[in-house]
Write a protein that holds these residues in place. Structure first.
Motif, short mmCIF file in Angstrom:
data_model
loop_
_atom_site.label_atom_id
_atom_site.label_comp_id
_atom_site.label_asym_id
_atom_site.label_seq_id
_atom_site.Cartn_x
_atom_site.Cartn_y
_atom_site.Cartn_z
N CYS A 181 16.02 1.07 14.86
CA CYS A 181 17.29 2.01 14.75
C CYS A 181 17.23 3.18 14.09
O CYS A 181 16.33 3.33 13.27
CB CYS A 181 18.58 1.06 14.18
SG CYS A 181 18.21 0.89 12.42
N ARG A 182 18.13 4.21 14.19
CA ARG A 182 18.15 5.33 13.48
C ARG A 182 18.29 5.27 12.06
O ARG A 182 19.00 4.33 11.72
CB ARG A 182 19.26 6.21 14.01
CG ARG A 182 18.92 6.98 15.45
CD ARG A 182 19.84 7.89 15.66
NE ARG A 182 21.35 7.84 14.82
CZ ARG A 182 22.35 7.49 15.41
NH1 ARG A 182 22.46 6.87 16.55
NH2 ARG A 182 23.33 7.60 14.68
N THR A 194 12.99 1.99 10.34
CA THR A 194 14.25 1.19 10.16
C THR A 194 14.47 0.23 11.32
O THR A 194 14.52 0.60 12.34
CB THR A 194 15.16 2.12 9.67
OG1 THR A 194 14.81 3.02 8.42
CG2 THR A 194 16.51 1.29 9.29
N TYR A 195 15.06 -0.99 10.85
CA TYR A 195 15.32 -1.92 12.02
C TYR A 195 16.72 -2.40 11.62
O TYR A 195 16.95 -2.96 10.46
CB TYR A 195 14.30 -3.11 12.07
CG TYR A 195 13.00 -2.71 12.43
CD1 TYR A 195 12.60 -2.46 13.76
CD2 TYR A 195 12.04 -2.29 11.43
CE1 TYR A 195 11.12 -2.08 13.93
CE2 TYR A 195 10.76 -1.76 11.93
CZ TYR A 195 10.27 -1.64 13.01
OH TYR A 195 9.11 -1.28 13.43
N GLU A 196 17.59 -2.61 12.61
CA GLU A 196 18.71 -3.33 12.30
C GLU A 196 18.44 -4.97 12.37
O GLU A 196 17.74 -5.56 13.13
CB GLU A 196 19.98 -2.86 13.05
CG GLU A 196 19.75 -3.16 14.72
CD GLU A 196 20.82 -2.64 15.66
OE1 GLU A 196 20.95 -3.05 16.72
OE2 GLU A 196 21.76 -1.54 15.04
N ASN A 240 17.02 2.47 -3.53
CA ASN A 240 17.98 1.39 -3.67
C ASN A 240 19.30 1.68 -2.69
O ASN A 240 19.94 0.72 -2.33
CB ASN A 240 18.23 1.31 -4.97
CG ASN A 240 16.98 0.67 -5.82
OD1 ASN A 240 16.17 0.14 -5.32
ND2 ASN A 240 16.95 1.24 -7.25
N VAL A 241 19.66 2.90 -2.40
CA VAL A 241 21.17 2.81 -2.06
C VAL A 241 21.09 3.46 -0.41
O VAL A 241 22.12 3.20 0.05
CB VAL A 241 22.07 3.71 -2.90
CG1 VAL A 241 22.19 2.97 -4.07
CG2 VAL A 241 21.73 5.10 -2.99
N VAL A 242 20.15 4.11 -0.09
CA VAL A 242 20.13 4.83 1.16
C VAL A 242 19.33 3.78 2.30
O VAL A 242 18.41 3.38 1.83
CB VAL A 242 19.28 6.06 1.50
CG1 VAL A 242 19.18 6.57 2.75
CG2 VAL A 242 19.92 7.18 0.29
N GLN A 243 19.75 3.66 3.48
CA GLN A 243 19.34 2.75 4.52
C GLN A 243 18.26 3.37 5.34
O GLN A 243 18.68 3.61 6.48
CB GLN A 243 20.54 2.03 5.21
CG GLN A 243 21.27 1.17 4.37
CD GLN A 243 22.28 0.15 5.27
OE1 GLN A 243 23.11 0.73 5.56
NE2 GLN A 243 22.17 -1.22 5.14
N ALA A 244 17.04 3.43 4.80
CA ALA A 244 16.00 4.16 5.57
C ALA A 244 14.83 3.83 4.83
O ALA A 244 14.88 3.50 3.57
CB ALA A 244 16.32 5.73 5.68
N SER A 245 13.96 4.03 5.61
CA SER A 245 12.27 3.70 4.96
C SER A 245 12.09 5.07 4.18
O SER A 245 12.57 6.14 4.19
CB SER A 245 11.30 3.78 6.08
OG SER A 245 11.10 4.92 6.87
N GLU A 246 10.98 4.66 3.28
CA GLU A 246 10.61 5.64 2.37
C GLU A 246 10.25 7.18 2.87
O GLU A 246 10.55 8.06 2.74
CB GLU A 246 9.46 5.30 1.35
CG GLU A 246 9.10 5.99 0.21
CD GLU A 246 8.17 5.62 -0.45
OE1 GLU A 246 7.75 6.30 -1.72
OE2 GLU A 246 7.99 4.28 -0.54
N GLU A 247 9.33 6.88 4.07
CA GLU A 247 9.03 8.17 4.70
C GLU A 247 10.03 8.98 5.30
O GLU A 247 10.24 10.29 5.47
CB GLU A 247 7.93 7.66 6.11
CG GLU A 247 6.61 7.55 5.31
CD GLU A 247 5.33 7.66 6.37
OE1 GLU A 247 5.66 7.94 7.54
OE2 GLU A 247 4.22 7.00 6.21
N GLU A 248 10.91 8.04 6.02
CA GLU A 248 12.29 8.69 6.70
C GLU A 248 13.20 9.48 5.44
O GLU A 248 13.62 10.51 5.64
CB GLU A 248 13.22 7.61 7.28
CG GLU A 248 12.47 7.27 8.71
CD GLU A 248 13.07 6.08 9.18
OE1 GLU A 248 12.81 5.71 10.49
OE2 GLU A 248 13.56 5.14 8.37
N ILE A 249 13.34 8.96 4.51
CA ILE A 249 14.15 9.40 3.20
C ILE A 249 13.36 10.82 2.67
O ILE A 249 13.93 11.70 2.55
CB ILE A 249 14.30 8.57 2.04
CG1 ILE A 249 15.17 7.55 2.67
CG2 ILE A 249 14.64 9.26 0.88
CD1 ILE A 249 15.22 6.31 1.35
N MET A 250 12.02 10.63 2.76
CA MET A 250 11.15 11.85 1.98
C MET A 250 11.48 13.04 2.98
O MET A 250 11.34 14.20 2.85
CB MET A 250 9.80 11.47 1.58
CG MET A 250 9.50 10.38 0.83
SD MET A 250 10.62 10.64 -0.80
CE MET A 250 9.72 11.86 -1.52
#
Length: 333
Positions: A71-72, A20-22, A110-120
């Motif tokens: 970013c985190r 994830t990048y700001e 769609n709603v969480v600001q993170a990559s798919e791997e980070e979310i999983m």
């Protein structure tokens, strides 16, 4: 592929498959001109005979560009969404009546600001499971109920906590709870492995002790530390040993008062923003040792950043009775 994520009230982030990048607009003193059919000097050299001035039309210009900074991932929202409707078991009337507040993988992306791997990965950390296609976390009471079923069975069968057979657990506990939930609690509290063609679980002693401590602490504002340690050891299954270091990021020991006390302070309940996190911690306690504060700020460390660097930026150090302590750089209202 890259995707920009964020709702209207959020600062946009750019996500790859696993990072994830700001996004920030950076100005440049060199204006960038967009010229259709533009030839570079290298292309012109190939045809030295044509030395005519070419009239070019400029289609557009820019004097800024997007700067990306790792970013985190903003994962606080993931837990908040899942906690809107925790799963309380198959017999819960609330669950059967509720039609909203359930999220598929697509909804979360769609709603969480993170990559798919980070979310999983975070879904694993939260011990979430998919029920009828929706990601759910178990309510704490239901989780404890399932865990108690398993530990009581381990005790009655005199199994080692390092070798709990899956099949017998499902046979014995299947009439009480859905087998998917029995397997989920074993996965949450144990490591799955195979031995001689049979599936077993090596149960995590620290995690079982930690959940038992949370159950004891959640209804008390403060607990006498000595009394708590005694009750805690009596409450965990026989054969397990409780230690205070199992409670990092869950409970806070206050050794400055007499008698010493312990209280619940969960890192996941603290703000995600760095400054807000420190404000919250210094509101709870004015002075912290590095050992005490580390579990509550460890997750704020960006790539290659240390806890020491965070403390230097957001706190001021001093010595108290020969021990280095940290307090807020700014007044806490």
């Amino acid at each position: 592929s890259l995707v920009i994520r964020g709702e209207k009230d959020e600062q946009a982030v750019l996500c790859s498959k696993d990072k994830t990048y700001e996004m920030k607009i950076a100005d440049t003193s060199n204006m960038l001109l967009c010229v259709p059919g533009c030839k570079t000097p290298e292309q012109l050299k190939a045809d030295e005979e044509s030395c005519d001035i070419i009239h070019a039309q400029i289609a557009g210009f820019s004097n800024n560009y997007w700067e990306l900074r790792r970013c985190r991932p903003k994962l606080k929202k993931l837990r908040k969404l899942l906690m809107e409707d925790p799963y309380e078991g198959p017999d819960s009337a609330k669950d059967q009546a509720s039609a909203t507040s359930k999220y598929t993988t697509e909804d979360l992306l769609n709603v969480v600001q993170a990559s798919e791997e980070e979310i999983m990965h975070q879904l694993q950390v939260l011990d979430a499971c998919q029920i009828e296609g929706y990601w759910r976390v178990l309510s704490f009471d239901y989780e404890v109920k399932l865990l108690n079923h398993v530990t009581q069975l381990i005790d009655s069968e005199s199994w080692a906590f390092s070798k709990v057979p899956l099949n017998i657990c499902l046979q014995e506990l299947g009439p009480l709870e859905p087998i998917e939930m029995i397997e989920h609690i074993l996965l949450s509290y144990g490591r799955k492995y195979t031995d001689g063609g049979e599936v077993y679980f090596d149960m995590n002693e620290d995690k079982i002790c930690r959940t038992t401590a949370q159950m004891l602490l959640q209804n008390a504002v403060k607990f006498n530390l000595a009394d708590f340690q005694e009750v805690w050891q009596q409450s965990v299954p026989e054969g397990l040993t409780t230690r205070l270091d199992q409670l990092k990021g869950l409970a806070l020991v206050d050794r400055s008062c007499r008698p010493e006390t312990i209280s619940l302070l969960k890192v996941e309940d603290l703000p995600e923003d760095n400054q807000e996190r420190f404000n919250s911690l210094f509101s709870t306690r004015a002075k912290w040792t590095e050992e005490d504060i580390t579990p509550y700020i460890q997750d704020l460390c960006a790539e290659k950043q240390t806890v020491g660097a965070l403390l230097t930026k957001y706190a001021r150090s001093s010595m108290l009775n020969g021990v280095k302590v940290y307090n807020s750089r700014r007044p806490i209202s």
